[in-house]
Design an enzyme around this catalytic site. Structure first.
Site, PDB file in Angstrom:
ATOM      1  N   SER A   1      55.026  -1.882 -25.016  1.00  0.00           N
ATOM      2  CA  SER A   1      55.413  -0.526 -24.630  1.00  0.00           C
ATOM      3  C   SER A   1      55.158  -0.271 -23.151  1.00  0.00           C
ATOM      4  O   SER A   1      56.003   0.282 -22.447  1.00  0.00           O
ATOM      5  CB  SER A   1      54.659   0.500 -25.482  1.00  0.00           C
ATOM      6  OG  SER A   1      55.101   0.474 -26.822  1.00  0.00           O
TER       7      SER A   1
ATOM      8  N   TYR B   1      60.387  -1.062 -35.229  1.00  0.00           N
ATOM      9  CA  TYR B   1      61.364  -1.924 -34.574  1.00  0.00           C
ATOM     10  C   TYR B   1      62.707  -1.823 -35.283  1.00  0.00           C
ATOM     11  O   TYR B   1      62.784  -1.579 -36.483  1.00  0.00           O
ATOM     12  CB  TYR B   1      60.896  -3.386 -34.582  1.00  0.00           C
ATOM     13  CG  TYR B   1      59.699  -3.658 -33.718  1.00  0.00           C
ATOM     14  CD1 TYR B   1      59.831  -3.798 -32.340  1.00  0.00           C
ATOM     15  CD2 TYR B   1      58.427  -3.772 -34.257  1.00  0.00           C
ATOM     16  CE1 TYR B   1      58.738  -4.051 -31.535  1.00  0.00           C
ATOM     17  CE2 TYR B   1      57.328  -4.028 -33.465  1.00  0.00           C
ATOM     18  CZ  TYR B   1      57.492  -4.163 -32.100  1.00  0.00           C
ATOM     19  OH  TYR B   1      56.406  -4.412 -31.302  1.00  0.00           O
TER      20      TYR B   1
ATOM     21  N   ASP C   1      49.120  -1.586 -26.529  1.00  0.00           N
ATOM     22  CA  ASP C   1      50.486  -2.069 -26.747  1.00  0.00           C
ATOM     23  C   ASP C   1      51.134  -2.514 -25.433  1.00  0.00           C
ATOM     24  O   ASP C   1      51.692  -1.704 -24.690  1.00  0.00           O
ATOM     25  CB  ASP C   1      51.304  -0.961 -27.413  1.00  0.00           C
ATOM     26  CG  ASP C   1      52.686  -1.414 -27.861  1.00  0.00           C
ATOM     27  OD1 ASP C   1      53.105  -2.527 -27.480  1.00  0.00           O
ATOM     28  OD2 ASP C   1      53.351  -0.659 -28.588  1.00  0.00           O
TER      29      ASP C   1
ATOM     30  N   ARG D   1      51.990  -1.773 -34.274  1.00  0.00           N
ATOM     31  CA  ARG D   1      52.318  -0.447 -33.744  1.00  0.00           C
ATOM     32  C   ARG D   1      51.755   0.620 -34.674  1.00  0.00           C
ATOM     33  O   ARG D   1      52.457   1.235 -35.478  1.00  0.00           O
ATOM     34  CB  ARG D   1      53.822  -0.323 -33.540  1.00  0.00           C
ATOM     35  CG  ARG D   1      54.264  -1.145 -32.333  1.00  0.00           C
ATOM     36  CD  ARG D   1      55.640  -0.817 -31.827  1.00  0.00           C
ATOM     37  NE  ARG D   1      55.799  -1.300 -30.456  1.00  0.00           N
ATOM     38  CZ  ARG D   1      56.932  -1.260 -29.790  1.00  0.00           C
ATOM     39  NH1 ARG D   1      58.017  -0.747 -30.336  1.00  0.00           N
ATOM     40  NH2 ARG D   1      56.991  -1.717 -28.544  1.00  0.00           N
TER      41      ARG D   1
ATOM     42  N   GLN E   1      47.840   2.083 -29.881  1.00  0.00           N
ATOM     43  CA  GLN E   1      48.839   2.471 -28.880  1.00  0.00           C
ATOM     44  C   GLN E   1      48.408   2.125 -27.467  1.00  0.00           C
ATOM     45  O   GLN E   1      49.217   1.674 -26.649  1.00  0.00           O
ATOM     46  CB  GLN E   1      49.136   3.970 -28.990  1.00  0.00           C
ATOM     47  CG  GLN E   1      49.996   4.331 -30.184  1.00  0.00           C
ATOM     48  CD  GLN E   1      50.285   5.819 -30.244  1.00  0.00           C
ATOM     49  OE1 GLN E   1      49.633   6.619 -29.573  1.00  0.00           O
ATOM     50  NE2 GLN E   1      51.269   6.206 -31.040  1.00  0.00           N
TER      51      GLN E   1
END
Length: 373
Positions: free
Chosen positions: A132, A229, A129, A121, A126
């Site tokens: 996500s 996290y 990901d 991350r 991004q």
């Protein structure tokens, strides 16, 4: 460079790892793309759609023959990949902690397995990901399903016959899924509150118009580990959190739980006693039910009624929105491969930072440090 896209074979999996949009983009990079016959039907993508985008559509043996990259949503069975090129990349969500034997099988077969859920991350990753992108849809779907099961309206309604009070929604865990759940519940007109072990999420909760519910009496609590996290908390914090939640949860109509810790069973957030404190007709949606569940008594793909409260959760929530989930997931994979595409070599060449993070197997061995601990 030949990319193969097999059909998903896990029960309940309706997504696909490529779409006509990403097929066109791979071809523009100079790759050939082969898709298994019928692979996109669960996501409302026909074989003709793939052919029109320039893909070869064929039975599985022909699709994987000579493939240097195999794209999947969930970990494909190594036995089905016979004929793929030596050292072929397997790019998918491989669930390596729960399915270690499959990782070992990839190593034994000489494949290079790349776990998309291990994507670091960091800012430049991004757009790659997958957790996500899929969690975003899961948070939305959780609220929609809970609203459907709830026997009352969400928004405040003032009518000639009287007033209907707004539903009270409590979101536990404010990651990507939790934030989307808050936003969705707010759009539906609910009165929303939320909690998380990470103090940094307070501002995010407030920015969405919801009320933060946090333990303030226990000092030194941060709750955020590497990569943003959540981490496991101290016994003192857990006790204080349980007391706060018990007082708050009894007043709620809908509870959405989203807490997950990578590589571990889902933390227990709601006990049977807390369920019993809720009003009859309330609904709990447990987004972590497939990893053991945040809620005592929750069962995947079932509505369980305890103390008059309905508890539900799906083993695979994103697959309930297969068209959008596939579109986002396929873009994640394309963004990953295209970011490292070497035009002269005609293939992607991974760097150390991201390559070492996602690579599970190489050269016939398991190489991921996270699996060798």
């Amino acid at each position: 460079m030949r990319l193969a896209v097999p059909a998903e074979r896990e029960n309940g999996e309706s997504r696909i790892a490529a779409t006509p949009e990403t097929v066109r983009k791979y071809i523009a990079l100079g790759a050939k793309v082969a898709v298994e016959t019928g692979a996109g039907l669960g996501a409302s993508i026909s074989d003709e759609d793939f052919r029109a985008a320039g893909a070869e559509v064929a039975p599985l043996p022909e699709v994987v023959r000579g493939a240097q990259i195999v794209l999947g949503v969930q970990a494909p069975d190594p036995a089905l990949l016979a004929g793929a090129a030596d050292g072929a990349w397997i790019v998918a969500m491989l669930d390596p902690f729960a399915r270690r034997e499959r990782v070992d099988a990839y190593a034994a077969a000489g494949f290079e397995a790349l776990a998309m859920e291990f994507m670091p991350r960091i800012t430049r990753a991004q757009s790659m990901d997958v957790l996500s992108s899929q969690s975003n849809l899961s948070g939305y779907k959780a609220v929609i399903e809970a609203a459907n099961l709830y026997g009352r309206a969400f928004p405040l309604m003032m009518t000639a016959a009287g007033t209907v009070s707004a539903a009270r929604v409590f979101v536990m865990g404010v990651g990507v899924a939790g934030l989307q759940a808050i936003a969705t519940a707010r759009r539906l007109g609910a009165q929303v509150s939320a909690t998380d072990v990470r103090s940094a999420t307070k501002e995010q909760i407030l920015s969405l118009g919801a009320k933060p519910v946090f333990v303030e009496s226990v000092a030194g609590i941060e709750g955020e580990g590497s990569g943003g996290y959540a981490t496991e908390m101290s016994p003192e914090y857990q006790q204080a959190q349980a007391e706060l939640v018990s007082a708050h949860i009894a007043k709620q109509d809908i509870v959405i739980t989203t807490a997950l810790i990578p590589g571990r069973a889902a933390p227990r957030l709601v006990s049977d006693a807390q369920v019993a404190s809720m009003k009859p007709g309330s609904v709990i949606f447990d987004l972590a039910v497939a990893q053991g569940g945040n809620v005592e008594g929750a069962l995947a793909d079932q509505v369980v009624e305890r103390h008059g409260v309905k508890i539900m959760g799906f083993a695979n929530t994103p697959a309930r929105l297969p068209a959008d989930a596939s579109a986002l997931y396929a873009r994640n994979l394309y963004n990953f491969l295209s970011a490292f595409w070497d035009k002269e070599a005609g293939k992607p060449v991974l760097d150390t930072e991201i390559g070492d993070a996602v690579r599970l197997t190489q050269g016939g061995k398991v190489v991921s440090e996270r699996l060798l601990i």
